[in-house]
Design an enzyme around this catalytic site. Structure first.
Site, PDB file in Angstrom:
ATOM      1  N   ARG A   1     -70.994 -29.020 100.802  1.00 10.58           N
ATOM      2  CA  ARG A   1     -70.296 -30.202 100.286  1.00 10.58           C
ATOM      3  C   ARG A   1     -68.914 -30.340 100.876  1.00 10.58           C
ATOM      4  O   ARG A   1     -68.469 -31.413 101.213  1.00 10.58           O
ATOM      5  CB  ARG A   1     -70.180 -30.116  98.760  1.00 10.58           C
ATOM      6  CG  ARG A   1     -71.421 -30.508  98.056  1.00 10.58           C
ATOM      7  CD  ARG A   1     -71.407 -30.051  96.645  1.00 10.58           C
ATOM      8  NE  ARG A   1     -71.537 -28.610  96.558  1.00 10.58           N
ATOM      9  CZ  ARG A   1     -71.748 -27.947  95.447  1.00 10.58           C
ATOM     10  NH1 ARG A   1     -71.830 -28.594  94.314  1.00 10.58           N
ATOM     11  NH2 ARG A   1     -71.882 -26.652  95.444  1.00 10.58           N
TER      12      ARG A   1
ATOM     13  N   HIS B   1     -78.672 -32.388  95.178  1.00 11.91           N
ATOM     14  CA  HIS B   1     -79.794 -31.524  95.567  1.00 11.91           C
ATOM     15  C   HIS B   1     -80.931 -32.367  96.169  1.00 11.91           C
ATOM     16  O   HIS B   1     -81.534 -31.982  97.158  1.00 11.91           O
ATOM     17  CB  HIS B   1     -80.368 -30.787  94.349  1.00 11.91           C
ATOM     18  CG  HIS B   1     -79.455 -29.783  93.704  1.00 11.91           C
ATOM     19  ND1 HIS B   1     -79.018 -29.898  92.403  1.00 11.91           N
ATOM     20  CD2 HIS B   1     -78.920 -28.624  94.161  1.00 11.91           C
ATOM     21  CE1 HIS B   1     -78.270 -28.849  92.085  1.00 11.91           C
ATOM     22  NE2 HIS B   1     -78.173 -28.068  93.129  1.00 11.91           N
TER      23      HIS B   1
ATOM     24  N   LYS C   1     -73.332 -17.336  86.940  1.00  9.44           N
ATOM     25  CA  LYS C   1     -73.433 -18.584  86.169  1.00  9.44           C
ATOM     26  C   LYS C   1     -74.259 -18.413  84.908  1.00  9.44           C
ATOM     27  O   LYS C   1     -75.328 -17.809  84.944  1.00  9.44           O
ATOM     28  CB  LYS C   1     -74.073 -19.678  87.036  1.00  9.44           C
ATOM     29  CG  LYS C   1     -73.203 -20.128  88.195  1.00  9.44           C
ATOM     30  CD  LYS C   1     -73.892 -21.243  88.975  1.00  9.44           C
ATOM     31  CE  LYS C   1     -73.046 -21.708  90.142  1.00  9.44           C
ATOM     32  NZ  LYS C   1     -73.785 -22.613  91.031  1.00  9.44           N
TER      33      LYS C   1
HETATM   34  P1  ADP Z   1     -76.131 -21.840  93.437  1.00  4.51           P
HETATM   35  O1  ADP Z   1     -75.834 -21.197  92.119  1.00  4.51           O
HETATM   36  O2  ADP Z   1     -77.089 -21.047  94.280  1.00  4.51           O
HETATM   37  O3  ADP Z   1     -74.940 -22.297  94.207  1.00  4.51           O
HETATM   38  P2  ADP Z   1     -76.640 -24.674  92.967  1.00  4.51           P
HETATM   39  O4  ADP Z   1     -77.787 -25.320  92.258  1.00  4.51           O
HETATM   40  O5  ADP Z   1     -75.280 -24.904  92.446  1.00  4.51           O
HETATM   41  O6  ADP Z   1     -77.001 -23.126  93.028  1.00  4.51           O
HETATM   42  O7  ADP Z   1     -76.641 -25.112  94.491  1.00  4.51           O
HETATM   43  C1  ADP Z   1     -77.787 -24.866  95.296  1.00  4.51           C
HETATM   44  C2  ADP Z   1     -77.500 -25.367  96.683  1.00  4.51           C
HETATM   45  O8  ADP Z   1     -77.404 -26.781  96.654  1.00  4.51           O
HETATM   46  C3  ADP Z   1     -76.190 -24.867  97.285  1.00  4.51           C
HETATM   47  O9  ADP Z   1     -76.366 -24.660  98.667  1.00  4.51           O
HETATM   48  C4  ADP Z   1     -75.228 -25.997  97.036  1.00  4.51           C
HETATM   49  O10 ADP Z   1     -74.180 -26.025  97.981  1.00  4.51           O
HETATM   50  C5  ADP Z   1     -76.172 -27.179  97.224  1.00  4.51           C
HETATM   51  N1  ADP Z   1     -75.666 -28.365  96.548  1.00  4.51           N
HETATM   52  C6  ADP Z   1     -75.378 -28.542  95.251  1.00  4.51           C
HETATM   53  N2  ADP Z   1     -74.886 -29.777  95.016  1.00  4.51           N
HETATM   54  C7  ADP Z   1     -74.855 -30.404  96.219  1.00  4.51           C
HETATM   55  C8  ADP Z   1     -74.426 -31.690  96.677  1.00  4.51           C
HETATM   56  N3  ADP Z   1     -73.882 -32.600  95.873  1.00  4.51           N
HETATM   57  N4  ADP Z   1     -74.558 -31.958  97.982  1.00  4.51           N
HETATM   58  C9  ADP Z   1     -75.070 -31.042  98.821  1.00  4.51           C
HETATM   59  N5  ADP Z   1     -75.473 -29.806  98.485  1.00  4.51           N
HETATM   60  C10 ADP Z   1     -75.371 -29.490  97.193  1.00  4.51           C
END
Ligand code: ADP
Length: 163
Positions: free
Chosen positions: A94, A16, A40
């Site tokens: 990703r 993030h 989630k």
């Molecule tokens: P959500 O439940 O909305 O998917 P997340 O916190 O899992 O929330 O992800 C928020 C955003 O950050 C999403 O667009 C996800 O693809 C991106 N994201 C999460 N981890 C990574 C990473 N390692 N690299 C790039 N983007 C990421």
């Protein structure tokens, strides 16, 4: 231009942070929006997640703190984007596996949000495999996650493990 980066951030990882850094280079203001993903179950409360994001941003010397903000909201992301006058949404990509749902969501958001677009950013390949859920799984099995998350998050996760 103001961008809204929505997500669960349960908890924020170095993946993030990578996306936030890139977004800060591209947009004048980047608002990190913590939202509830109905699919989630979360480990950290909204307040804890907001605190960890703020601390992670502050502890990273390479991040431009000045143009970031952290908020939480309920309801549609596009409604919150309109409410704060954000012109664009940010999402991280990703792998191909992210693409299908992200593509669909971006199109829904464009319809629901009167044309608001989504910009997709790709992390450095060293962070492409990181996810909040895998980090939580590693911690649950007694592993160390310091290299995958900001310092304050590693501390919070270790605190949870000890409970
Ligand atoms: P959500 O439940 O909305 O998917 P997340 O916190 O899992 O929330 O992800 C928020 C955003 O950050 C999403 O667009 C996800 O693809 C991106 N994201 C999460 N981890 C990574 C990473 N390692 N690299 C790039 N983007 C990421």
């Amino acid at each position: 231009m103001k961008a809204l980066y929505p997500g669960s951030f349960d908890p924020i990882t170095n993946g993030h942070i990578d996306i936030i850094k890139q977004a800060c280079e591209l947009f004048e203001v980047v608002v990190i929006g913590i939202t509830k993903n109905p699919k989630k179950k979360t480990m950290f409360s909204l307040l804890e997640r907001a605190r960890l994001i703020r601390e992670s941003i502050t502890e990273d010397d390479t991040l431009r703190i000045a143009n970031t903000d952290v908020v939480s909201y309920a309801g549609l992301t596009v409604d919150h984007a309109n409410f704060i006058d954000a012109n664009i949404l940010i999402r991280g990509l990703r792998a191909i596996s992210d693409f299908e749902t992200e593509f669909q969501m971006a199109l829904y958001n464009r319809k629901l949000g009167s044309g608001i677009n989504t910009a997709f950013l790709i992390p450095d390949e060293t962070r492409v495999y990181l996810s909040s859920s895998s980090v939580k799984e590693i911690v649950a099995m007694g592993g160390i996650v310091d290299q995958f998350v900001p310092k304050c998050v590693a501390k919070a996760l270790n605190g949870r493990k000890a409970q």
